[in-house]
Design a protein around this motif. Structure first.
Motif, mmCIF file in Angstrom:
data_model
loop_
_atom_site.group_PDB
_atom_site.id
_atom_site.type_symbol
_atom_site.label_atom_id
_atom_site.label_comp_id
_atom_site.label_asym_id
_atom_site.label_seq_id
_atom_site.Cartn_x
_atom_site.Cartn_y
_atom_site.Cartn_z
ATOM 1 N N GLU A 10 37.362 40.620 27.199
ATOM 2 C CA GLU A 10 36.505 39.665 26.120
ATOM 3 C C GLU A 10 36.332 38.512 26.997
ATOM 4 O OE1 GLU A 10 39.475 38.853 23.232
ATOM 5 O OE2 GLU A 10 38.949 41.008 22.112
ATOM 6 N N HIS A 11 37.281 37.862 27.722
ATOM 7 C CA HIS A 11 36.823 36.765 28.505
ATOM 8 C C HIS A 11 35.560 36.965 29.546
ATOM 9 C CE1 HIS A 11 37.168 33.021 30.311
ATOM 10 N NE2 HIS A 11 37.360 33.661 31.697
ATOM 11 N N MET A 12 35.468 38.140 30.069
ATOM 12 C CA MET A 12 34.494 38.519 31.219
ATOM 13 C C MET A 12 33.470 39.343 30.632
ATOM 14 S SD MET A 12 37.151 39.718 34.270
ATOM 15 C CE MET A 12 36.089 39.309 35.581
ATOM 16 N N ASN A 13 33.431 39.527 29.300
ATOM 17 C CA ASN A 13 32.321 40.177 28.718
ATOM 18 C C ASN A 13 31.921 41.359 29.189
ATOM 19 O OD1 ASN A 13 30.279 40.200 26.614
ATOM 20 N ND2 ASN A 13 28.560 39.592 28.082
ATOM 21 N N LEU A 14 33.163 42.189 29.464
ATOM 22 C CA LEU A 14 33.030 43.676 29.949
ATOM 23 C C LEU A 14 33.773 44.533 29.257
ATOM 24 C CD1 LEU A 14 34.063 43.089 33.503
ATOM 25 C CD2 LEU A 14 31.827 43.743 32.748
ATOM 26 N N SER A 15 33.598 45.969 29.120
ATOM 27 C CA SER A 15 34.254 46.811 28.380
ATOM 28 C C SER A 15 35.752 46.995 28.820
ATOM 29 C CB SER A 15 33.747 48.099 28.483
ATOM 30 O OG SER A 15 33.609 48.922 29.508
ATOM 31 N N GLN A 16 36.661 47.327 28.299
ATOM 32 C CA GLN A 16 38.104 47.704 28.610
ATOM 33 C C GLN A 16 37.894 48.782 29.732
ATOM 34 O OE1 GLN A 16 41.476 47.616 26.285
ATOM 35 N NE2 GLN A 16 40.265 46.626 24.607
ATOM 36 N N SER A 17 36.917 49.907 29.392
ATOM 37 C CA SER A 17 37.080 50.986 30.445
ATOM 38 C C SER A 17 36.541 50.610 31.871
ATOM 39 C CB SER A 17 36.090 52.114 29.734
ATOM 40 O OG SER A 17 35.104 51.618 29.264
#
Length: 299
Positions: free
Chosen positions: A26-33
Motif C-alpha cells: 500500500e505504501h509503495m503503490n504496488l500489488s502484493q504479488s
C-alpha cells in the motif's frame, strides 16, 4: 557473480520495516504479488530465505536480520551522501544491541561495554527486562546478546550459548562507622538488620539456605529486585546489605561503605548469553574477546 539488485533490496527493506506485505505494498503503490516476486528474486540471489511466516506475520530469519542491517546501512549512506553535499555530514556507525537483566549490576554492564563506550563509529542500544523477554528477543535476533547473572537453560536442541564473563564474591556491606567490631558470621545476623536481593536472585536463595542451616531467622528491612536501588539503600540505612562488592565498588573505594563480611563459598556469576549465528555481529565478537581475556588473567 551478478551485482546486487538494489531495487530488490529496497523492496525487502520496505517490507521488513513495515512488518507485512500488505502495508508495504500500500505504501509503495504496488500489488502484493509483485512485491513478493521481487523479494523471492532477492532471496534466490542471496541463497537464503529472508522471512518466515508465523500466522499472519512475517518474521525475519537470521539471514533476513543481517540483510536488514546491511540495507539500513546502504540506505542510510544515501541519506548521509545528501546530508554531506548539503553541508550536514552524519557519522556512519555500527550497532550493537544489548539486553540486560533489570536486576543486574550497572557496574558490571559498564565494564562489559567499556571497550565500545565513546567510540564515534559505534551505536550502543541497551534494553533492560526480565530474562524470559530478553531471551525471546535474542531468539528473534532483535538483540545481539543478553547480560545476566544466571546461565540460559541448555539442551541438545538449544541454539543459545552461555559465556561466563566473571565470578564475584558476595559480601555483607554496611555503612562505615568508627568502633565497629569484627562481624561474626552468621551469628551477628540474629540481631543485625538485613537488606536483601529478592527471591528471584540466585545468591538470595543460596544465602537463605546458609541461614536456614545455621538456624538463624534474620531481621529483614527490605527485599529489592533492583541492584541499583539496593546500592542506594545500603548507603542510607543501618544494618548490612547482601551484594557482590562490584555493585558498590565506588562506595567501597571512597569509604562510604565497608565490607563487614565475605560470605564463604557464595559467589555470583555473570554471563553473556548469545544465539549461535551464521553471521555474528563483529562488535559482539570483539567485546566478548576482551571480556574473556580479562577473566583468563584473573583465573
Amino acid at each position: 557473480m551478478r551485482s546486487l539488485n538494489f531495487n530488490h533490496l529496497h523492496y525487502f527493506w520496505a517490507v521488513a520495516h513495515a512488518g507485512s506485505l500488505t502495508r508495504a505494498a500500500e505504501h509503495m503503490n504496488l500489488s502484493q504479488s509483485a512485491l513478493s516476486v521481487q523479494i523471492q528474486k532477492l532471496e534466490h540471489q542471496m541463497g537464503h530465505p529472508l522471512f518466515e511466516r508465523v500466522g499472519k506475520k512475517l518474521i525475519l530469519t537470521e539471514a533476513g536480520q543481517i540483510a536488514l542491517d546491511y540495507a539500513d546501512t546502504v540506505f542510510k549512506a544515501g541519506d548521509e551522501l545528501l546530508s554531506t553535499l548539503q553541508g550536514r555530514p552524519l557519522a556512519n556507525r555500527q550497532v550493537l544491541s544489548v539486553g540486560a537483566l533489570t536486576t543486574l549490576s550497572r557496574n558490571f554492564q559498564l565494564e562489559f561495554l567499556r571497550p565500545l563506550v565513546g567510540r564515534p563509529d559505534v551505536e550502543l542500544i541497551v534494553r533492560s527486562g526480565n530474562i524470559r523477554d530478553l531471551l525471546a528477543q535474542l531468539e528473534s535476533h532483535t538483540i545481539d546478546v543478553v547480560l545476566a547473572n544466571s546461565a540460559a537453560p541448555q539442551d541438545a536442541r538449544s541454539s543459545l550459548r552461555n559465556h561466563l564473563l566473571n565470578e564475584q564474591p558476595v559480601s555483607l556491606i554496611g555503612r562505615a562507622k568508627k568502633g565497629k567490631r569484627k562481624f561474626r558470621f552468621p551469628e551477628d545476623l540474629r540481631t543485625e538488620p538485613l537488606l536483601l536481593p529478592s527471591l528471584d536472585s540466585d545468591i538470595r536463595v543460596a544465602f537463605d539456605r546458609i541461614l536456614e542451616t545455621a538456624g538463624i531467622r534474620p531481621i529483614i528491612l527490605a527485599e529489592v529486585d533492583d541492584m541499583a536501588m539496593l546500592r542506594l539503600l545500603a548507603r542510607e540505612r543501618e544494618g548490612v546489605t547482601l551484594v557482590p562488592p562490584i555493585v558498590v565498588r565506588d562506595e567501597l573505594e571512597t569509604g562510604i561503605l565497608v565490607e563487614r563480611c565475605r560470605i564463604p563459598k557464595l559467589t555470583e556469576r555473570f554471563y553473556a548469553i548469545v544465539k549461535k549465528r551464521r553471521f555474528p555481529n563483529r562488535l559482539l565478537i570483539d567485546v566478548l574477546g576482551v571480556a574473556k581475556a580479562a577473566i583468563s588473567k584473573t583465573a
